[in-house]
Motif scaffolding. Structure first.
Motif, PDB file in Angstrom:
ATOM      1  N   PHE A  93       0.835  -1.190   0.000  1.00  0.00           N
ATOM      2  CA  PHE A  93       0.000   0.000   0.000  1.00  0.00           C
ATOM      3  C   PHE A  93       0.876   1.249   0.000  1.00  0.00           C
ATOM      4  N   SER A  94       0.510   2.220  -0.820  1.00  0.00           N
ATOM      5  CA  SER A  94       1.171   3.528  -0.788  1.00  0.00           C
ATOM      6  C   SER A  94       0.082   4.548  -1.100  1.00  0.00           C
ATOM      7  N   TYR A  95       0.468   5.801  -1.237  1.00  0.00           N
ATOM      8  CA  TYR A  95      -0.511   6.873  -1.468  1.00  0.00           C
ATOM      9  C   TYR A  95      -1.330   6.573  -2.735  1.00  0.00           C
ATOM     10  N   ARG A  96      -2.599   6.255  -2.543  1.00  0.00           N
ATOM     11  CA  ARG A  96      -3.558   5.936  -3.607  1.00  0.00           C
ATOM     12  C   ARG A  96      -3.058   4.846  -4.550  1.00  0.00           C
ATOM     13  N   SER A  97      -2.342   3.880  -3.992  1.00  0.00           N
ATOM     14  CA  SER A  97      -1.923   2.752  -4.821  1.00  0.00           C
ATOM     15  C   SER A  97      -1.653   1.521  -3.963  1.00  0.00           C
ATOM     16  N   SER A  98      -1.418   0.404  -4.662  1.00  0.00           N
ATOM     17  CA  SER A  98      -1.220  -0.888  -3.995  1.00  0.00           C
ATOM     18  C   SER A  98      -0.644  -1.838  -5.042  1.00  0.00           C
ATOM     19  N   VAL A  99      -0.257  -3.032  -4.586  1.00  0.00           N
ATOM     20  CA  VAL A  99       0.262  -4.021  -5.537  1.00  0.00           C
ATOM     21  C   VAL A  99      -0.819  -4.393  -6.556  1.00  0.00           C
ATOM     22  N   PHE A 100      -2.093  -4.265  -6.149  1.00  0.00           N
ATOM     23  CA  PHE A 100      -3.195  -4.651  -7.041  1.00  0.00           C
ATOM     24  C   PHE A 100      -3.321  -3.643  -8.191  1.00  0.00           C
ATOM     25  N   ARG A 101      -2.973  -2.374  -7.911  1.00  0.00           N
ATOM     26  CA  ARG A 101      -2.981  -1.369  -8.975  1.00  0.00           C
ATOM     27  C   ARG A 101      -1.720  -1.520  -9.839  1.00  0.00           C
ATOM     28  N   GLU A 102      -0.565  -1.681  -9.152  1.00  0.00           N
ATOM     29  CA  GLU A 102       0.709  -1.778  -9.892  1.00  0.00           C
ATOM     30  C   GLU A 102       0.721  -2.976 -10.835  1.00  0.00           C
ATOM     31  N   LYS A 103       0.257  -4.120 -10.339  1.00  0.00           N
ATOM     32  CA  LYS A 103       0.390  -5.371 -11.118  1.00  0.00           C
ATOM     33  C   LYS A 103      -0.921  -5.820 -11.735  1.00  0.00           C
ATOM     34  N   ARG A 104      -1.962  -4.995 -11.603  1.00  0.00           N
ATOM     35  CA  ARG A 104      -3.284  -5.339 -12.145  1.00  0.00           C
ATOM     36  C   ARG A 104      -3.780  -6.698 -11.647  1.00  0.00           C
ATOM     37  N   LEU A 105      -3.709  -6.899 -10.340  1.00  0.00           N
ATOM     38  CA  LEU A 105      -4.202  -8.145  -9.748  1.00  0.00           C
ATOM     39  C   LEU A 105      -5.648  -7.934  -9.285  1.00  0.00           C
ATOM     40  N   PRO A 106      -6.514  -8.933  -9.459  1.00  0.00           N
ATOM     41  CA  PRO A 106      -7.896  -8.764  -8.996  1.00  0.00           C
ATOM     42  C   PRO A 106      -7.990  -8.844  -7.477  1.00  0.00           C
ATOM     43  N   VAL A 107      -8.856  -8.021  -6.914  1.00  0.00           N
ATOM     44  CA  VAL A 107      -9.185  -8.141  -5.484  1.00  0.00           C
ATOM     45  C   VAL A 107     -10.462  -8.963  -5.403  1.00  0.00           C
ATOM     46  N   LEU A 108     -10.373 -10.126  -4.766  1.00  0.00           N
ATOM     47  CA  LEU A 108     -11.507 -11.061  -4.731  1.00  0.00           C
ATOM     48  C   LEU A 108     -12.222 -11.052  -3.385  1.00  0.00           C
ATOM     49  N   GLY A 109     -11.573 -10.522  -2.355  1.00  0.00           N
ATOM     50  CA  GLY A 109     -12.182 -10.447  -1.031  1.00  0.00           C
ATOM     51  C   GLY A 109     -11.262  -9.656  -0.118  1.00  0.00           C
ATOM     52  N   VAL A 110     -11.859  -9.031   0.877  1.00  0.00           N
ATOM     53  CA  VAL A 110     -11.081  -8.148   1.752  1.00  0.00           C
ATOM     54  C   VAL A 110     -11.443  -8.401   3.210  1.00  0.00           C
ATOM     55  N   GLY A 111     -10.444  -8.619   4.047  1.00  0.00           N
ATOM     56  CA  GLY A 111     -10.639  -8.693   5.488  1.00  0.00           C
ATOM     57  C   GLY A 111     -10.419  -7.306   6.084  1.00  0.00           C
ATOM     58  N   VAL A 112     -11.311  -6.924   6.995  1.00  0.00           N
ATOM     59  CA  VAL A 112     -11.246  -5.557   7.544  1.00  0.00           C
ATOM     60  C   VAL A 112     -11.380  -5.616   9.056  1.00  0.00           C
ATOM     61  N   LYS A 113     -10.505  -4.888   9.746  1.00  0.00           N
ATOM     62  CA  LYS A 113     -10.737  -4.716  11.193  1.00  0.00           C
ATOM     63  C   LYS A 113     -11.266  -3.298  11.396  1.00  0.00           C
ATOM     64  N   LEU A 114     -12.367  -3.222  12.106  1.00  0.00           N
ATOM     65  CA  LEU A 114     -13.025  -1.922  12.251  1.00  0.00           C
ATOM     66  C   LEU A 114     -12.371  -1.145  13.389  1.00  0.00           C
ATOM     67  N   PRO A 115     -12.322   0.192  13.273  1.00  0.00           N
ATOM     68  CA  PRO A 115     -11.682   0.980  14.331  1.00  0.00           C
ATOM     69  C   PRO A 115     -12.475   0.921  15.627  1.00  0.00           C
ATOM     70  N   GLU A 116     -11.754   1.068  16.760  1.00  0.00           N
ATOM     71  CA  GLU A 116     -12.478   1.071  18.043  1.00  0.00           C
ATOM     72  C   GLU A 116     -13.212   2.378  18.254  1.00  0.00           C
ATOM     73  N   GLU A 117     -12.570   3.455  17.763  1.00  0.00           N
ATOM     74  CA  GLU A 117     -13.200   4.770  17.927  1.00  0.00           C
ATOM     75  C   GLU A 117     -14.438   4.872  17.025  1.00  0.00           C
ATOM     76  N   ILE A 118     -15.515   5.376  17.577  1.00  0.00           N
ATOM     77  CA  ILE A 118     -16.722   5.559  16.767  1.00  0.00           C
ATOM     78  C   ILE A 118     -16.939   7.052  16.589  1.00  0.00           C
ATOM     79  N   ARG A 119     -17.159   7.462  15.349  1.00  0.00           N
ATOM     80  CA  ARG A 119     -17.420   8.895  15.132  1.00  0.00           C
ATOM     81  C   ARG A 119     -18.624   9.067  14.236  1.00  0.00           C
ATOM     82  N   PRO A 120     -19.510  10.016  14.563  1.00  0.00           N
ATOM     83  CA  PRO A 120     -20.627  10.272  13.657  1.00  0.00           C
ATOM     84  C   PRO A 120     -20.097  10.867  12.353  1.00  0.00           C
TER      85      PRO A 120
END
Ligand SMILES: Cc1cc2nc3c(=O)[nH]c(=O)nc-3n(C[C@H](O)[C@H](O)[C@H](O)COP(=O)(O)OP(=O)(O)OC[C@H]3O[C@@H](n4cnc5c(N)ncnc54)[C@H](O)[C@@H]3O)c2cc1C
Length: 294
Positions: free
Chosen positions: A170-197
């Motif tokens: 990952f870098s500023y508005r880029s990633s290996v998926f952009r550089e190498k044109r790899l498909p993103v098939l699924g994403v794991g996400v950890k949600l932040p503890e802080e909650i903001r409206p």
């Protein structure tokens, strides 16, 4: 028989017709982008399963046909001539799963859905989770890369892999998926503890961004220590128009579609901004927008 890039839509259709999903032939791409610009895709395919998406990519690679994935179409400019190949749309792949490791989403899951589940730093960004990972989407409050736990992709050898964040480059508005044109098939996400409206964050965007017209967000990356919008404004280009494309009067790093803008109009404005900023400041503005060449 191998499919040639010059083949008609039926040859391309044969490549994917046995996969679960919906196909459209010679389908204009403009309605599938936030810019509302772009000619027809020879075949537009909406896979119904992630396996079908992966298999479509495998076959397109094997047969060497041009292909592109799109999610929300919020960062992409397709040519007026259209796309002479297969466009794989992730719109039907939008399920989310709560797993022991956290949230897992399919590539077409909307960014707004992540925000609703607590990823407030992305509030107001249109598009899909897959597109967000490819672009490492973010705001001044943070980028998706800080919350990604894993990304499933298809390696060039055709095997599936689940990459940990440190392998996503990952870098500023880029990633290996952009550089190498790899498909993103699924994403794991950890949600932040802080909650903001998010209402205040959305209101700020409504004040500072031209949300009344179709666009694809910021066109250029901010150069080190400067703002692309400020440089374009200082070069006197705010409001400049070519056809129905205009450098926004509200935010000069946005190009807006006032009605019937064509990709060629947007490209003329991009060149005008790059050459004026180079001439005045000696800075070359690089594209954040994903321009698909004809
Ligand atoms: C009004 C507006 C405001 C915006 N504000 C922001 C902002 O604040 N911050 C920000 O970062 N961005 C912003 N954007 C840009 C955009 O919302 C993000 O880049 C978003 O992540 C794009 O997601 P998408 O699904 O629409 O990607 P798309 O436009 O569909 O695709 C973008 C690129 O990713 C590729 N791609 C898409 N899905 C996949 C996939 N599953 N696998 C592999 N490749 C894929 C495409 O081929 C293309 O190269 C804004 C856009 C608009 C229109």
């Amino acid at each position: 028989m191998a499919t040639e890039p010059g083949d008609g839509p039926l040859a391309l259709l044969r490549l994917i017709e046995d996969l679960p999903g919906e196909q459209r032939l010679n389908e204009p791409l403009a309605p599938y982008t936030t810019f509302r610009i772009g000619g027809p895709a020879r075949v537009l395919f909406f896979p119904k399963t992630v396996e079908a998406l992966a298999e479509a990519v495998r076959r397109a690679r094997r047969e060497k046909v041009p292909y592109r994935l799109i999610g929300g179409g919020a960062k992409v400019l397709f040519p007026d001539e259209g796309f002479p190949g297969l466009v794989l749309h992730t719109g039907l792949l939008c399920r989310a799963f709560d797993t022991e490791e956290g949230l897992w989403v399919e590539p077409g899951f909307p960014i707004s859905g992540l925000v609703k589940r607590g990823l407030w730093v992305l509030a107001g960004i249109p598009g899909s989770a897959g597109g967000a990972v490819v672009m490492n989407a973010g705001t001044r409050h943070g980028s998706i890369s800080s919350y990604v736990t894993a990304v499933q992709t298809l390696l060039p050898d055709g095997s599936l892999a689940t990459l940990p964040p440190e392998e996503c480059r990952f870098s500023y508005r880029s990633s290996v998926f952009r550089e190498k044109r790899l498909p993103v098939l699924g994403v794991g996400v950890k949600l932040p503890e802080e909650i903001r409206p998010v209402e205040e964050l959305l209101a700020e965007r409504r004040r500072t961004q031209p949300l009344g017209f179709p666009s694809a967000g910021c066109v250029f990356r901010n150069p080190e220590g400067a703002s692309a919008g400020w440089l374009i404004e200082r070069a006197g280009l705010k409001g400049k128009r070519v056809g129905d494309a205009q450098i926004s009067e509200i935010h000069a790093n946005f190009i807006v579609n006032l009605g019937k803008a064509r990709a060629s109009h947007v490209l003329s404005l991009i060149e005008a901004a790059q050459s004026a900023v180079r001439r005045l400041f000696g800075i070359t503005l690089s594209l954040e927008l994903e321009v698909v060449l004809p």
